[in-house]
Design a protein around this motif. Sequence first.
Motif, PDB file in Angstrom:
ATOM      1  N   HIS A  61       0.820  -1.221   0.000  1.00  0.00           N
ATOM      2  CA  HIS A  61       0.000   0.000   0.000  1.00  0.00           C
ATOM      3  C   HIS A  61       0.849   1.263   0.000  1.00  0.00           C
ATOM      4  O   HIS A  61       0.371   2.334   0.373  1.00  0.00           O
ATOM      5  CB  HIS A  61      -0.971  -0.019   1.178  1.00  0.00           C
ATOM      6  CG  HIS A  61      -2.014  -1.079   1.039  1.00  0.00           C
ATOM      7  ND1 HIS A  61      -2.602  -1.685   2.117  1.00  0.00           N
ATOM      8  CD2 HIS A  61      -2.564  -1.653  -0.052  1.00  0.00           C
ATOM      9  CE1 HIS A  61      -3.479  -2.580   1.695  1.00  0.00           C
ATOM     10  NE2 HIS A  61      -3.467  -2.582   0.373  1.00  0.00           N
ATOM     11  N   GLY A  62       2.108   1.144  -0.419  1.00  0.00           N
ATOM     12  CA  GLY A  62       2.947   2.325  -0.604  1.00  0.00           C
ATOM     13  C   GLY A  62       3.914   2.621   0.512  1.00  0.00           C
ATOM     14  O   GLY A  62       4.647   3.613   0.456  1.00  0.00           O
ATOM     15  N   GLY A  63       3.939   1.798   1.551  1.00  0.00           N
ATOM     16  CA  GLY A  63       4.909   1.993   2.625  1.00  0.00           C
ATOM     17  C   GLY A  63       6.320   1.783   2.103  1.00  0.00           C
ATOM     18  O   GLY A  63       6.531   1.186   1.047  1.00  0.00           O
ATOM     19  N   GLY A  64       7.286   2.269   2.869  1.00  0.00           N
ATOM     20  CA  GLY A  64       8.657   2.210   2.392  1.00  0.00           C
ATOM     21  C   GLY A  64       9.574   1.344   3.235  1.00  0.00           C
ATOM     22  O   GLY A  64       9.198   0.846   4.300  1.00  0.00           O
ATOM     23  N   ALA A  65      10.786   1.212   2.738  1.00  0.00           N
ATOM     24  CA  ALA A  65      11.802   0.388   3.381  1.00  0.00           C
ATOM     25  C   ALA A  65      12.103   0.861   4.796  1.00  0.00           C
ATOM     26  O   ALA A  65      12.291   0.042   5.700  1.00  0.00           O
ATOM     27  CB  ALA A  65      13.072   0.394   2.529  1.00  0.00           C
ATOM     28  N   ALA A  66      12.144   2.161   5.008  1.00  0.00           N
ATOM     29  CA  ALA A  66      12.466   2.681   6.342  1.00  0.00           C
ATOM     30  C   ALA A  66      11.429   2.240   7.363  1.00  0.00           C
ATOM     31  O   ALA A  66      11.776   1.817   8.472  1.00  0.00           O
ATOM     32  CB  ALA A  66      12.575   4.206   6.304  1.00  0.00           C
ATOM     33  N   ASP A  67      10.160   2.318   6.996  1.00  0.00           N
ATOM     34  CA  ASP A  67       9.107   1.867   7.907  1.00  0.00           C
ATOM     35  C   ASP A  67       9.180   0.356   8.115  1.00  0.00           C
ATOM     36  O   ASP A  67       8.978  -0.137   9.225  1.00  0.00           O
ATOM     37  CB  ASP A  67       7.719   2.239   7.377  1.00  0.00           C
ATOM     38  CG  ASP A  67       7.423   3.710   7.555  1.00  0.00           C
ATOM     39  OD1 ASP A  67       8.028   4.348   8.438  1.00  0.00           O
ATOM     40  OD2 ASP A  67       6.579   4.224   6.801  1.00  0.00           O
ATOM     41  N   PHE A  68       9.451  -0.379   7.052  1.00  0.00           N
ATOM     42  CA  PHE A  68       9.583  -1.834   7.146  1.00  0.00           C
ATOM     43  C   PHE A  68      10.628  -2.182   8.206  1.00  0.00           C
ATOM     44  O   PHE A  68      10.386  -2.995   9.099  1.00  0.00           O
ATOM     45  CB  PHE A  68       9.980  -2.393   5.779  1.00  0.00           C
ATOM     46  CG  PHE A  68      10.052  -3.893   5.710  1.00  0.00           C
ATOM     47  CD1 PHE A  68       9.015  -4.617   5.168  1.00  0.00           C
ATOM     48  CD2 PHE A  68      11.170  -4.582   6.167  1.00  0.00           C
ATOM     49  CE1 PHE A  68       9.076  -6.013   5.072  1.00  0.00           C
ATOM     50  CE2 PHE A  68      11.239  -5.973   6.081  1.00  0.00           C
ATOM     51  CZ  PHE A  68      10.187  -6.681   5.540  1.00  0.00           C
ATOM     52  N   LEU A  69      11.802  -1.558   8.125  1.00  0.00           N
ATOM     53  CA  LEU A  69      12.882  -1.846   9.069  1.00  0.00           C
ATOM     54  C   LEU A  69      12.556  -1.340  10.474  1.00  0.00           C
ATOM     55  O   LEU A  69      12.828  -2.020  11.461  1.00  0.00           O
ATOM     56  CB  LEU A  69      14.186  -1.236   8.572  1.00  0.00           C
ATOM     57  CG  LEU A  69      14.751  -1.883   7.313  1.00  0.00           C
ATOM     58  CD1 LEU A  69      15.936  -1.092   6.790  1.00  0.00           C
ATOM     59  CD2 LEU A  69      15.116  -3.337   7.555  1.00  0.00           C
ATOM     60  N   ARG A  70      11.957  -0.161  10.554  1.00  0.00           N
ATOM     61  CA  ARG A  70      11.630   0.420  11.861  1.00  0.00           C
ATOM     62  C   ARG A  70      10.615  -0.436  12.599  1.00  0.00           C
ATOM     63  O   ARG A  70      10.696  -0.625  13.818  1.00  0.00           O
ATOM     64  CB  ARG A  70      11.094   1.842  11.676  1.00  0.00           C
ATOM     65  CG  ARG A  70      10.746   2.561  12.972  1.00  0.00           C
ATOM     66  CD  ARG A  70      10.286   3.990  12.709  1.00  0.00           C
ATOM     67  NE  ARG A  70       9.143   4.088  11.826  1.00  0.00           N
ATOM     68  CZ  ARG A  70       7.873   3.869  12.188  1.00  0.00           C
ATOM     69  NH1 ARG A  70       7.589   3.535  13.420  1.00  0.00           N
ATOM     70  NH2 ARG A  70       6.894   3.988  11.307  1.00  0.00           N
ATOM     71  N   LEU A  71       9.662  -0.993  11.879  1.00  0.00           N
ATOM     72  CA  LEU A  71       8.580  -1.753  12.499  1.00  0.00           C
ATOM     73  C   LEU A  71       8.835  -3.258  12.572  1.00  0.00           C
ATOM     74  O   LEU A  71       8.059  -3.980  13.198  1.00  0.00           O
ATOM     75  CB  LEU A  71       7.276  -1.504  11.738  1.00  0.00           C
ATOM     76  CG  LEU A  71       6.743  -0.085  11.810  1.00  0.00           C
ATOM     77  CD1 LEU A  71       5.581   0.100  10.850  1.00  0.00           C
ATOM     78  CD2 LEU A  71       6.349   0.267  13.234  1.00  0.00           C
ATOM     79  N   ARG A  72       9.907  -3.708  11.974  1.00  0.00           N
ATOM     80  CA  ARG A  72      10.157  -5.148  11.848  1.00  0.00           C
ATOM     81  C   ARG A  72      10.016  -5.899  13.171  1.00  0.00           C
ATOM     82  O   ARG A  72       9.453  -6.985  13.213  1.00  0.00           O
ATOM     83  CB  ARG A  72      11.532  -5.372  11.241  1.00  0.00           C
ATOM     84  CG  ARG A  72      11.855  -6.819  11.021  1.00  0.00           C
ATOM     85  CD  ARG A  72      13.140  -7.022  10.278  1.00  0.00           C
ATOM     86  NE  ARG A  72      14.202  -6.197  10.834  1.00  0.00           N
ATOM     87  CZ  ARG A  72      15.354  -5.988  10.231  1.00  0.00           C
ATOM     88  NH1 ARG A  72      15.591  -6.532   9.073  1.00  0.00           N
ATOM     89  NH2 ARG A  72      16.271  -5.238  10.783  1.00  0.00           N
TER      90      ARG A  72
END
Length: 129
Positions: A61-72
Amino acid sequence: MVNAFEGLIDRFLGASAEFERKLRAVRSEQWCWPTPCTEWNVRQLANHMTRGNLNYVSLLHGGGAADFLRLRDADALGTDPVGAYARSVRECARAFGERGALQRILDYPLGPRLLHRMGRTPETPAPGH
């Protein structure tokens, strides 16, 4: 030519239902028990599976790599681990089932990737562990 993605959502839902069945059998004192995945106890493994589903929904839905890593590793289970996992499965199945989802280019942490070329599809979460 065989379409490897045919029935993908059904396979994901079947594998996820089996994982959910196992989670429902976990007693309250067992959430802190170790797992064969030495990095995680039972709760951490369930969180990893849940967060993985939610992170892929975000990417789709358009989220990015930074959020992926931050929320992992962020807690996605709250006070209802089984319910949180089940909700993440439904959200992931809906997202992967959207028209064109497999052809989307995602802002993945290792660089932009077409979803269908990432080696991760929604059928891999539960059987992968």
